[in-house]
Write an enzyme that holds these catalytic residues in place. Structure first.
Site, mmCIF file in Angstrom:
data_model
loop_
_atom_site.group_PDB
_atom_site.id
_atom_site.type_symbol
_atom_site.label_atom_id
_atom_site.label_comp_id
_atom_site.label_asym_id
_atom_site.label_seq_id
_atom_site.Cartn_x
_atom_site.Cartn_y
_atom_site.Cartn_z
ATOM 1 N N SER B 222 17.754 -16.181 -3.119
ATOM 2 C CA SER B 222 19.077 -16.599 -2.657
ATOM 3 C C SER B 222 19.263 -16.442 -1.155
ATOM 4 O O SER B 222 20.130 -15.697 -0.706
ATOM 5 C CB SER B 222 20.182 -15.831 -3.365
ATOM 6 O OG SER B 222 19.960 -15.831 -4.722
ATOM 7 N N ASP B 223 18.458 -17.113 -0.384
ATOM 8 C CA ASP B 223 18.617 -17.137 1.069
ATOM 9 C C ASP B 223 18.430 -15.784 1.731
ATOM 10 O O ASP B 223 19.025 -15.517 2.765
ATOM 11 C CB ASP B 223 19.976 -17.711 1.458
ATOM 12 C CG ASP B 223 19.915 -19.211 1.495
ATOM 13 O OD1 ASP B 223 18.799 -19.727 1.611
ATOM 14 O OD2 ASP B 223 20.961 -19.852 1.402
#
Lengths: 352, 607
Positions: B222-223
């Protein structure tokens, strides 16, 4: 756990805040709803309001829905026979003057109104200019004749400009065929049973139910107030549940029906339909503080002061405001016996 | 004349007349403008749908230059280009002489713009300078912008302006309230023509990192990003944070004024000897002194807020109030520079600049030039990270899942191009719309192949923990990364107990006031939904603004404790049997305010 029904396990506990849970369960998916939903095949979804606007309309308890729709099921032969169904449709489907009349020309010196016929619209509704003339002359008590161009000439007794104008407007609003406020009706065929039924873009179910050949037990409209007027509050409550469920289902949002039931019950338990909001449920709370905390603070406080109101602190908002335990969930139970009473009882038992 | 054929002319939205041959009129106006006889800032547009001519001369219109095309020929001739190169003429000359004109949004509706010169047809009226001019400046600075989803490119432009870099070279002389300087800024390997034209490499704001598209034990989900510790130690993303504090000696009516000095212990709000220990004699801190939060930077005394009657009487020392500037909560650093100056109003002003090094840490934000931002989740030891056959350990591990859903293929192209440029030892061009994607790719693939790398940037990699090769090849390239100025160390805040507001006795809000996190209406609703009434009471009362008030058992009014009579007393009925009741202070304030409006609230209590 002896012979209990399995469903007994699913009864909510005492003190469970079902209202708050219902509100959250409907409110959270509501934030995800798109304002304008996708439409699928079928006429119902193209004419009816759907999505968030519809939910708002239902929950606010608007007197008239933006798009009322009535489902008219038929009895006897008409179920399978499209011609007979058409006869019933003609009786119901509302045709107004402004659909069969192109425009009006007033002749003030002569006290005449000329109605220019829209021939296509007339023939589509199986009407002739003379029929139309007959109907309006009967209904409005005026003399209307058909001229050589198939237009209708209305002769009025008065030559007053104002009266002629009002009459001309009145004529255009007149219903020439079908039931007023029943809306335009169309025949549909049920895909499963092959049965014919009608969909009308109005909600005058009071008059539709009187028409011969209409299945009275299955008459349904999405107009909650019309359902209440004809069938009573229980039917209105069921309509609310059904409409909420239908609208949410269209958007593929899964809200448990029981939440919708709680909301619908809250809106209808008093015997009339109340919206959720300032003029409905929230405005009729008992607590001054709860009302003041919601909207129009000053108004509620001033009224409370003027009539020396008492807040019994039974609700949630007011208890949070002062800092008490809320009477819900774990706060809904109290100690029923005082400690001293217990001791007394123990002493008595010993004495025995 | 047929009156229905009138076309009305609107000048800046107001009707000024009409014409019967609109197109002829519009063309005449344009011809006059191109001759330079009327201002080039006038735009005229004819709409046949609305049957109106709009002439706009007012401010605030967005206008864009185009090459004029007449009779299927553009007017920028080779001779003119030659003159341009020799600097005999300039851009404005071309605008004045009808070679280039600016169109606004409305006039663009009348134009037929060819994007390339060979696309000019009979209908064409204008020609774009370049394909890339359909992007703005900031989008053109990023390479391969035409391969990215436009939403990502817009984000990229936003991130680039948040990047730390060398924003000015005289940062040592400047006293910006807050500024960041990157320690080792690099010019990007993959550059664009606009980037070079603007000479942005003089103010570079990023570094070329070796990026592997690989997961790493879930640390870049997630980034999130994984940084190489060795790379960080070598200076990746390392920057200096400058913050300036300033204060001045204000003058007050009545001849009083502030004074820079170490406050005397008798001053109102004296913070204790320790707080002023770092100040020099003049009350100002010295350069190169390490400071932590709470330290006074500028000692200052001010006259008291409220004038008292016997001020200065009896030879008493003049009363003062401590108004020193302290380092804000949670900050630390070293005093970089101090300046003493005077404003035009002849008030003495002090500016103090504090510096501190910001080494990348967990929670800091980085972004590439393709709208791919991420937060550092782990600074991994290089020996534990995957390495290539040639022994290269990547600087940064980017999760491969961040590419397909966002459609930022420009990022992949930049990595390949950057890698090719890095091995070839030169800059590569990534200007948008110059070649097709395939042409570019095969070009860089050829370069990589020449130097013995896989054509498409894939490498066999080995697990740093076990030394075993991974089953799959991993895409490794070189991308230009920006460090963005959002850093945890400037945002972190904690509180267990602390200050409360004066009015409501509830905890303060916001980082600057050491505030608490808000327990809002929706959170309240959630607790009601659980039926957790005691937890709700704890949040709303016990941990917030609990007070105990005395309520009269007889009349329900609020009473008080009389210290002289040593008894509780109700001011309304004089009753002495009062009951202590726990309520929220906010409710007490509400009752007080109601009372101030001549309404008497009463509380009935059940025992």
């Amino acid at each position: 756990m002896d012979k209990k029904d399995k469903s007994d396990k699913y009864i909510v506990n005492y003190g469970e805040p079902v209202g708050m849970i219902a509100a959250q369960s409907l409110g959270e998916p509501g934030t995800q709803m798109i304002l304008r939903a996708f439409h699928f095949a079928g006429i119902e979804s193209t004419i009816a309001t759907s999505g968030l606007p519809r939910i708002v309309e239902l929950v606010d308890a608007r007197k008239k829905p933006a798009t009322p729709i009535t489902y008219v099921y038929l009895t006897g032969d008409a179920k399978k026979n499209i011609e007979k169904a058409e006869v019933i449709m003609k009786k119901i489907s509302e045709v107004k003057m402004n659909t069969v009349i192109k425009r009006t020309l007033e002749n003030f010196p002569k006290g005449m109104i000329k109605l220019i016929s829209e021939e296509q619209a007339m023939s589509a509704n199986n009407l002739t200019p003379s029929q139309v003339a007959q109907k309006i002359s009967k209904k409005l008590n005026i003399s209307a004749v058909v001229d050589k161009d198939k237009n209708i000439l209305v002769k009025l007794k008065t030559k007053n400009v104002e009266e002629i104008r009002t009459m001309s407007v009145k004529i255009m609003r007149e219903v020439v065929q079908g039931i007023p406020d029943a809306g335009k009706a169309i025949i549909q065929q049920d895909a499963k049973t092959g049965e014919f039924y009608l969909i009308a873009a109005g909600s005058n179910i009071k008059d539709i139910i009187e028409v011969d050949g209409v299945d009275r037990s299955r008459l349904y409209t999405n107009d909650v107030f019309a359902m209440n007027g004809l069938f009573g509050i229980e039917a209105a409550r069921n309509t609310l549940v059904n409409e909420l469920r239908k609208t949410l289902k269209e958007q593929k949002i899964g809200v448990d029906t029981r939440h919708l039931m709680v909301i619908s019950d809250a809106m209808t338990y008093s015997g009339t339909i109340k919206g959720i909001g300032r003029h409905g449920l929230s405005g009729q709370k008992n607590s001054v503080f709860a009302k003041a905390a919601y909207e129009e603070t000053v108004k509620h406080l001033v009224n409370a002061a003027a009539f020396s109101e008492i807040d019994n602190m039974r609700g949630v908002t007011e208890n949070i405001l002062v800092g008490k335990q809320i009477p819900l969930g774990t706060g809904s139970v109290r100690l029923a016996i005082k400690k001293e009473d217990m001791q007394k009882a123990a002493v008595k038992k010993k004495q025995k | 004349m047929d009156s229905t054929k009138k076309t009305f002319i609107y000048l800046n939205g107001k009707v000024i007349g009409f014409v019967t041959e609109p197109e002829k009129f519009v063309n005449e106006v344009r011809a006059t403008r191109r001759k330079g006889q009327i201002s080039g800032e006038i735009n005229i547009a004819y709409s046949d749908k609305l049957n109106s001519i709009n002439i706009n001369t007012d401010r605030g219109r967005l206008r864009k230059p185009y090459l004029i095309v007449e009779n299927s020929k553009q007017k920028l001739t080779p001779e003119l280009i030659e003159k341009l190169i020799k600097k005999e003429i300039n851009f404005n000359y071309l605008v004045r002489n009808g070679v280039i004109e600016y169109l606004d949004a409305e006039e663009e509706e009348n134009a037929m713009v060819a994007i390339k010169e060979d696309e000019i047809t009979e209908k064409t009226t204008h020609l774009e300078f370049d394909m890339a001019s359909i992007f703005g400046l900031s989008a053109n600075v990023a390479p391969f912008a035409e391969h990215n989803a436009i939403a990502r490119q817009a984000m990229s432009a936003n991130y680039m302006k948040q990047a730390e870099g060398l924003y000015v070279t005289n940062f040592n002389q400047r006293f910006d309230s807050r500024s960041f300087i990157l320690f080792y800024p690099q010019a990007p390997i993959v550059t664009t023509v606009p980037y070079e034209t603007l000479d942005l490499k003089k103010h570079a704001s990023g570094q070329n990192l070796v990026v592997a598209l690989s997961t790493y034990y879930g640390y870049n989900m997630s980034d999130a990003l994984v940084l190489n510790k060795a790379a960080v130690d070598r200076g990746v993303g390392r920057s200096m944070f400058y913050k300036s504090y300033s204060d001045e000696e204000r003058r007050y009516p009545g001849g009083q004024r502030d004074r820079f000095k170490i406050p005397s212990p008798s001053s109102e709000g004296y913070m204790g000897e320790h707080a002023y220990s770092k100040l020099s004699e003049d009350g100002i801190i010295e350069p190169e002194v390490p400071v932590v939060d709470g330290d006074v930077l500028i000692g200052k005394v001010a006259p008291p807020r409220f004038l008292e009657e016997n001020i200065g009487a009896g030879g008493l020392e003049e009363r003062t109030r401590d108004d020193s500037a302290t380092l804000k909560a949670g900050e630390n650093g070293v005093i970089d520079s101090v300046i003493f100056t005077e404003t035009p109003g002849a008030t003495r002003t002090v500016k103090v600049r504090v510096r501190s090094i910001r080494v990348p840490e967990r929670g800091d934000k980085f972004a590439s030039r393709h709208g791919q931002k991420g937060v550092v989740a782990l600074i991994a030891n290089p020996e534990d990270m995957p390495f290539t056959a040639s022994g290269i350990v990547p600087d940064l591990l980017l999760n491969p899942h961040s590419i397909p859903t966002r459609l930022t293929f420009g990022h992949l192209l930049e990595e390949i191009a950057g890698k090719a440029g890095a091995v070839a030892g030169r800059k590569v061009d990534g200007t948008s719309f110059t070649k097709t994607g395939n042409e570019k790719l095969s070009n860089y693939a050829e370069m990589l192949k020449q130097y013995g790398f896989d054509k498409y940037g894939d490498e066999i990699m080995y697990d740093g923990m076990t030394g075993r090769p991974f089953k799959a090849t991993i895409f490794v390239g070189v991308a230009y990364y920006n460090r963005l100025y959002h850093m945890v160390s400037n945002k972190i805040q904690v509180r267990s107990r602390g200050k409360v507001q004066i009015l409501t006795h509830q905890p303060t809000e916001g980082k600057a006031r050491q505030g608490a996190l808000k327990f809002g209406e929706m959170e309240r609703d959630a607790l009601i939904g659980y039926g957790a009434s005691l937890l709700l009471k704890e949040r709303m009362l016990d941990q917030s603004d609990k007070t105990t008030v005395l309520i009269c058992k007889q009349c329900g009014a609020m009473g008080y404790y009389d210290y002289i009579k040593k008894t509780n007393i109700c001011p309304l009925c004089g009753n002495t049997s009062l009951m202590p009741v726990e309520i929220s202070y906010a409710f007490k304030v509400l009752l007080d305010e109601i009372k101030s409006m001549h309404i008497m609230p009463k509380i009935k209590i059940n025992e």
